[in-house]
Design an enzyme around this catalytic site. Structure first.
Site, PDB file in Angstrom:
ATOM      1  CG  MET A  99     -10.777   8.999   0.748  1.00 27.50           C
ATOM      2  SD  MET A  99     -11.619   7.438   0.400  1.00 27.50           S
ATOM      3  CE  MET A  99     -10.223   6.320   0.408  1.00 27.50           C
ATOM      4  CB  ILE A 156      -3.106   3.291  -0.356  1.00 26.05           C
ATOM      5  CG1 ILE A 156      -2.652   3.119  -1.809  1.00 26.05           C
ATOM      6  CG2 ILE A 156      -1.907   3.202   0.590  1.00 26.05           C
ATOM      7  CD1 ILE A 156      -1.825   4.271  -2.319  1.00 26.05           C
ATOM      8  N   GLY A 186      -9.875   6.036   7.270  1.00 26.93           N
ATOM      9  CA  GLY A 186      -8.789   6.885   6.789  1.00 26.93           C
ATOM     10  C   GLY A 186      -7.880   6.185   5.808  1.00 26.93           C
ATOM     11  CB  SER A 187      -7.717   4.810   3.185  1.00 29.15           C
ATOM     12  OG  SER A 187      -9.077   5.156   2.996  1.00 29.15           O
ATOM     13  NE  ARG A 188      -1.564   8.218  -1.922  1.00 28.67           N
ATOM     14  CZ  ARG A 188      -0.268   8.454  -1.923  1.00 28.67           C
ATOM     15  NH1 ARG A 188       0.320   8.869  -0.818  1.00 28.67           N
ATOM     16  NH2 ARG A 188       0.461   8.261  -3.000  1.00 28.67           N
TER      17      ARG A 188
END
Length: 218
Positions: A99, A156, A186-188
């Site tokens: 993301m 994450i 911002g991430s995953r």
């Protein structure tokens, strides 16, 4: 479109700080209109970006108990078999969604069922696409079982994200596409499926949380 409740404090703080900054510039530098109006324009753009980060767009969700639905908006960056060491302790099929700060950051339940595990881990802030981010970054692991299969979803944190929010507790009954949590800036999200599961997405594909089919359960 609505604004997520996780954004209320951040949006308010940013608005106040920008208002103070621009007020001070207009008061102390009345003879520098180019500077003051440039800062104001940049401030407006930045504020709108912060607001958009916490947006919840109106969206018709896909409901199907045989399907694993994308838990997040973003781009598919990993599809591979890997060893999942925290819960299953065996090989699983990993699908990872990155993301960017421009994506919607609400995270949703990919399936309905009972929450078997909900565990937060403190950690590093490596960039979200780093191979070790799944095991070394700040993260929150959730396992949902529907009586036939168990799916692990791991939020994450990335290099910018410093806060993962998760609303689930072990023992809860949850429905597909309900909010699981939120990650800031911002991430995953990693999804771990049984080996052999037919995946319906491809690398670099853009997916939408609550709508895109990730896989079909056997």
């Amino acid at each position: 479109m609505t604004i997520h409740r996780e954004g209320t404090a951040t949006i308010t703080l940013v608005f106040v700080l920008l208002a103070l900054l621009n007020g001070a510039l207009f008061y102390w530098l009345p003879g520098a209109p180019v500077l003051t109006w440039t800062v104001l324009a940049v401030s407006v753009v930045f504020f709108l970006f912060i607001v958009s980060f916490f947006r919840i767009p109106a969206r018709e969700m896909k409901q199907d108990e045989q399907l694993v639905i994308a838990p997040a908006d973003g781009k598919v960056v990993v599809i591979e078999e890997t060893f999942e060491a925290e819960y299953f302790k065996d090989k699983r099929l990993q699908v990872s969604i990155f993301m960017s700060p421009a994506n919607v950051h609400v995270n949703r339940n990919p399936i309905s069922g009972e929450v078997k595990l909900s565990q937060y881990h403190a950690g590093k802030y490596l960039v979200a696409w780093h191979p070790k981010s799944s095991t070394e970054n700040e993260r929150h692991t959730v396992v949902i079982g529907n009586g036939k299969q168990e799916i692990l979803v791991r939020q994450i944190a990335g290099a910018l994200a410093r806060r993962i929010v998760n609303y689930l507790k072990a023992g809860m009954q949850v429905r597909q596409n309900e909010e699981m949590g939120f990650i800031k800036f911002g991430s995953r999200v990693d999804i771990y499926l049984p080996v052999g599961t037919k995946v319906d997405v491809a690398l670099e594909q853009t997916v939408r949380g609550g709508q895109t089919v990730i896989a079909k359960l056997g």
